[in-house]
Scaffold this motif. Structure first.
Motif, PDB file in Angstrom:
ATOM      1  N   LYS A 124       7.989   4.691  52.710  1.00 22.43           N
ATOM      2  CA  LYS A 124       9.140   4.832  51.807  1.00 22.43           C
ATOM      3  C   LYS A 124      10.102   5.908  52.286  1.00 22.43           C
ATOM      4  CE  LYS A 124       6.719   3.246  47.646  1.00 22.43           C
ATOM      5  NZ  LYS A 124       6.176   3.650  46.325  1.00 22.43           N
ATOM      6  N   LEU A 125       9.563   6.995  52.816  1.00 26.16           N
ATOM      7  CA  LEU A 125      10.419   8.074  53.299  1.00 26.16           C
ATOM      8  C   LEU A 125      11.239   7.622  54.510  1.00 26.16           C
ATOM      9  CD1 LEU A 125       8.017  11.139  52.979  1.00 26.16           C
ATOM     10  CD2 LEU A 125      10.124  10.767  51.688  1.00 26.16           C
ATOM     11  N   ASP A 147      12.872   5.601  44.463  1.00 26.73           N
ATOM     12  CA  ASP A 147      12.015   4.792  45.309  1.00 26.73           C
ATOM     13  C   ASP A 147      10.540   4.994  44.950  1.00 26.73           C
ATOM     14  OD1 ASP A 147      13.533   3.505  47.941  1.00 26.73           O
ATOM     15  OD2 ASP A 147      14.620   5.144  47.016  1.00 26.73           O
ATOM     16  N   GLY A 148      10.279   5.570  43.809  1.00 24.37           N
ATOM     17  CA  GLY A 148       8.913   5.807  43.393  1.00 24.37           C
ATOM     18  C   GLY A 148       8.331   7.086  43.948  1.00 24.37           C
ATOM     19  N   ILE A 149       9.113   7.874  44.665  1.00 21.99           N
ATOM     20  CA  ILE A 149       8.677   9.159  45.189  1.00 21.99           C
ATOM     21  C   ILE A 149       9.716  10.216  44.838  1.00 21.99           C
ATOM     22  CG2 ILE A 149       7.255   8.241  47.068  1.00 21.99           C
ATOM     23  CD1 ILE A 149       9.607   8.614  48.937  1.00 21.99           C
ATOM     24  N   ASP A 150       9.254  11.422  44.628  1.00 20.49           N
ATOM     25  CA  ASP A 150      10.124  12.506  44.178  1.00 20.49           C
ATOM     26  C   ASP A 150      10.632  13.287  45.388  1.00 20.49           C
ATOM     27  OD1 ASP A 150      11.477  14.301  42.658  1.00 20.49           O
ATOM     28  OD2 ASP A 150       9.710  15.425  42.004  1.00 20.49           O
ATOM     29  N   TYR A 151      11.763  12.878  45.921  1.00 24.45           N
ATOM     30  CA  TYR A 151      12.326  13.499  47.116  1.00 24.45           C
ATOM     31  C   TYR A 151      13.704  14.071  46.795  1.00 24.45           C
ATOM     32  CZ  TYR A 151      15.388   9.421  47.344  1.00 24.45           C
ATOM     33  OH  TYR A 151      16.316   8.455  47.039  1.00 24.45           O
ATOM     34  N   ASN A 152      14.237  14.833  47.740  1.00 29.82           N
ATOM     35  CA  ASN A 152      15.612  15.316  47.647  1.00 29.82           C
ATOM     36  C   ASN A 152      16.269  15.174  49.009  1.00 29.82           C
ATOM     37  OD1 ASN A 152      16.770  16.667  45.097  1.00 29.82           O
ATOM     38  ND2 ASN A 152      14.625  17.325  45.098  1.00 29.82           N
TER      39      ASN A 152
END
Length: 257
Positions: A84-85, A4-9
């Motif tokens: 986005k989150l 989604d263009g963000i570095d999440y886990n």
């Protein structure tokens, strides 16, 4: 992950663990927002604690440039990240689960501010059920010295000393000028995270963890926030660790994993 263009886990608990703790009810989704400079492995320790209780965890740390530069200069890059989150909850079909926040330091609190604003104003997100927040070592307000200490620690020894001093001086000038001297004017365009959360606070229960010996976040700022929110009739608890040993040692332990 970063599709989604963000570095999440995001981590889902094992079915047996979830069933053991929640007995068929929808397990809570815990959103962990990291402190500036934290890496995913730092948040993973906290994530595992919640996973062991049968919770889904979504963890994310905002990039340094958005925390120390964009926010200081009044750019609201973190707002799009916040959206986005929250959209991820719908993407992973957990939008009907209880939502809980665990927010670390000002870096996490800046992002949390925008998520709260979206939960107040965005039609899609207004359906989410937030049940509470833990705010860990935050928020601070117009504390230039504390912010410089945080930035210096974040830059670390790998950054050239001369470059460090240049960046620290540049950051200090920007913060003092835009967020203190000109703030009576600039607040009409971009209110800081502290004032924004006092003016439009989160309505759900909150717990503030802090230390009066913290050299980055002044304990007076946290206590003022707690006092104001209580005066507004909100359910707010707080705990002062008194010495830096507990909060500081815990963060150091995470950084060495």
């Amino acid at each position: 992950m970063g599709d989604d263009g963000i570095d999440y886990n995001i981590v889902f608990p094992e079915a047996l663990i979830s069933e053991k703790h929640w007995r068929g009810s929808k397990e809570p989704v815990v959103i962990l927002l990291g402190w500036a400079g934290s890496r995913d492995k730092h948040l993973a320790k906290y994530s595992s604690i919640y996973n062991e209780q049968g919770c889904v965890t979504l963890r994310y740390t905002a990039p340094l440039k958005t925390v120390f530069i964009s926010e200081s200069l009044g750019y609201k890059e973190l707002r799009s990240t916040a959206q986005k989150l929250l959209e991820l909850l719908f993407d992973y079909e957990v939008e009907n689960n209880p939502v809980f926040f665990h927010v670390f330091s000002n870096g996490g609190f800046m992002l949390y501010r925008y998520m709260v604003e979206l939960l107040h104003s965005h039609k899609q997100f207004s359906t989410l059920c937030v049940v509470g927040t833990v705010v860990d070592s935050a928020p601070g307000s117009q504390n230039v010295i504390g912010a410089l200490r945080a930035l210096k620690t974040t830059l670390g020894p790998k950054v050239n000393v001369l470059l460090q001093y240049f960046l620290l001086a540049l950051f200090a000038v920007a913060v003092v000028l835009l967020r203190i001297v000109l703030y009576p004017v600039t607040k009409y365009f971009h209110r800081n995270h502290y004032d924004a959360m006092i003016e439009h606070p989160a309505p759900w229960p909150q717990m503030y963890l802090y230390s009066r010996a913290d050299r980055v976040i002044r304990y007076r700022d946290v206590e003022k926030m707690v006092k104001v929110l209580r005066e507004k009739g909100l359910t707010v608890e707080s705990f002062d660790f008194i010495t830096p040993a507990h909060v500081k040692d815990l963060q150091q332990q995470c950084s060495t994993l």
